[in-house]
Design a protein around this motif. Structure first.
Motif, short mmCIF file in Angstrom:
data_model
loop_
_atom_site.label_atom_id
_atom_site.label_comp_id
_atom_site.label_asym_id
_atom_site.label_seq_id
_atom_site.Cartn_x
_atom_site.Cartn_y
_atom_site.Cartn_z
N ALA A 66 0.85 -1.18 0.00
CA ALA A 66 0.00 0.00 0.00
C ALA A 66 0.88 1.23 0.00
N ILE A 67 0.49 2.20 -0.78
CA ILE A 67 1.19 3.48 -0.82
C ILE A 67 0.20 4.54 -0.38
N THR A 68 0.54 5.27 0.65
CA THR A 68 -0.34 6.32 1.15
C THR A 68 0.41 7.64 1.13
N MET A 69 -0.22 8.65 0.59
CA MET A 69 0.33 9.99 0.58
C MET A 69 -0.39 10.78 1.67
N MET A 70 0.34 11.26 2.65
CA MET A 70 -0.25 12.01 3.74
C MET A 70 0.36 13.41 3.74
N VAL A 71 -0.40 14.37 4.18
CA VAL A 71 0.11 15.73 4.31
C VAL A 71 0.92 15.79 5.59
N LYS A 72 2.17 16.20 5.47
CA LYS A 72 3.01 16.35 6.64
C LYS A 72 2.51 17.56 7.43
N PRO A 73 2.32 17.42 8.74
CA PRO A 73 1.82 18.56 9.52
C PRO A 73 2.87 19.68 9.55
N VAL A 74 2.44 20.88 9.18
CA VAL A 74 3.34 22.03 9.11
C VAL A 74 2.66 23.26 9.70
N ILE A 75 3.49 24.24 10.01
CA ILE A 75 3.02 25.56 10.43
C ILE A 75 3.53 26.55 9.40
N GLN A 76 2.67 27.51 9.04
CA GLN A 76 3.04 28.54 8.07
C GLN A 76 2.58 29.90 8.58
N PHE A 77 3.37 30.93 8.24
CA PHE A 77 2.97 32.32 8.48
C PHE A 77 2.61 32.99 7.16
N ILE A 78 3.25 32.52 6.09
CA ILE A 78 2.95 32.95 4.73
C ILE A 78 2.46 31.70 4.03
N GLN A 79 1.25 31.73 3.48
CA GLN A 79 0.68 30.53 2.88
C GLN A 79 1.59 30.00 1.77
N GLY A 80 1.90 28.70 1.88
CA GLY A 80 2.76 28.05 0.91
C GLY A 80 4.21 27.95 1.34
N PHE A 124 -1.44 32.83 10.97
CA PHE A 124 -0.82 31.65 11.56
C PHE A 124 -1.64 30.45 11.11
N TYR A 125 -1.01 29.53 10.35
CA TYR A 125 -1.72 28.41 9.75
C TYR A 125 -1.11 27.09 10.21
N MET A 126 -1.94 26.21 10.76
CA MET A 126 -1.51 24.86 11.15
C MET A 126 -2.19 23.91 10.17
N ILE A 127 -1.39 23.20 9.38
CA ILE A 127 -1.92 22.40 8.29
C ILE A 127 -1.56 20.94 8.50
N ASP A 128 -2.57 20.08 8.39
CA ASP A 128 -2.33 18.63 8.45
C ASP A 128 -3.33 17.94 7.55
N GLU A 129 -3.42 16.63 7.65
CA GLU A 129 -4.28 15.85 6.75
C GLU A 129 -5.76 16.14 6.91
N GLU A 130 -6.16 16.74 8.03
CA GLU A 130 -7.57 17.06 8.25
C GLU A 130 -7.95 18.43 7.71
N GLY A 131 -6.96 19.27 7.44
CA GLY A 131 -7.25 20.60 6.93
C GLY A 131 -6.37 21.66 7.57
N VAL A 132 -6.92 22.87 7.71
CA VAL A 132 -6.16 24.02 8.19
C VAL A 132 -6.83 24.61 9.42
N LEU A 133 -6.04 24.85 10.46
CA LEU A 133 -6.46 25.64 11.62
C LEU A 133 -5.74 26.97 11.49
N SER A 134 -6.41 28.09 11.71
CA SER A 134 -5.74 29.37 11.50
C SER A 134 -6.11 30.39 12.56
N LYS A 153 -1.17 33.09 18.87
CA LYS A 153 -2.16 32.51 19.77
C LYS A 153 -3.27 31.88 18.95
N TYR A 154 -3.70 30.71 19.42
CA TYR A 154 -4.82 30.01 18.80
C TYR A 154 -5.83 29.73 19.91
N ILE A 155 -7.06 30.21 19.75
CA ILE A 155 -8.09 30.06 20.77
C ILE A 155 -9.06 28.96 20.37
#
Length: 183
Positions: A66-80, A124-134, A153-155
């Motif tokens: 099985a080959i699975t492509m997952m989004v590596k969890p990252v933090i971004q301040f500038i999208q991309g 402030f963007y937290m990105i993982d396989e479920e989507g984006v928290l900002s 800060k993230y509330i």
């Protein structure tokens, strides 16, 4: 007034910039899928993971995997543009679990190296396989006129927001060597 609990994620190594290279695509691949557990160690709730697609590997090998492509969890301040510096994270949560806050502190973040080329910090963007928290609650600290630190800060206003954030932090911690310490 609710009493707050204090929690933190911290790196066992004091290095602010990990020596590993990160992909700007945010994707990682593996020839085999290894699922140790679908339960979060932070909240005990089951995660719904998509079924991996099976692919026949061709060539000299006759193995099927099985080959699975997952989004590596990252933090971004500038999208991309992935932030290379691993933050210290402090968490507070009300005793009744209805709300909480995460404070991320980045010493000498790499975003300062690229802001002139890529534009301004947009949030402030937290990105993982479920989507984006900002969040837009981002503050830069300056020392002698030069940017030295970012605090974001993230509330979380509901237990569901808290659980989603903790799933992101579990993935991000595993990928970046952070440890959870209850204080």
């Amino acid at each position: 007034m609710a009493t707050m609990q204090s929690l933190a994620f911290s790196s066992p190594i004091s290095s602010h910039r990990p020596h590993q290279q990160r992909s700007h695509t945010g994707l990682i691949s593996s020839p085999w899928v290894i699922c140790q557990s679908t339960h979060s160690s932070f909240n005990g709730q089951s995660l719904q993971l998509p079924q991996p697609r099976r692919v026949l590997l061709r060539g000299s090998s006759k193995l099927t995997g099985a080959i699975t492509m997952m989004v590596k969890p990252v933090i971004q301040f500038i999208q991309g543009t992935d932030e290379q510096t691993v933050p210290d994270v402090r968490l507070t949560k009300s005793r009744d679990g209805t709300n909480g806050m995460a404070i991320f502190s980045f010493d000498e973040p790499s975003v300062f190296d690229s802001t002139g080329e890529l534009g301004e910090i947009t949030g402030f963007y937290m990105i993982d396989e479920e989507g984006v928290l900002s969040s837009v609650d981002v503050n830069a600290k300056f020392v002698n006129g030069k940017p030295a630190r970012i605090e974001a800060k993230y509330i979380m206003r509901t237990p569901r927001d808290w659980d989603r954030f903790m799933r992101f932090m579990e993935r991000y911690s595993d990928a970046n060597g952070l440890q959870f310490v209850k204080k």
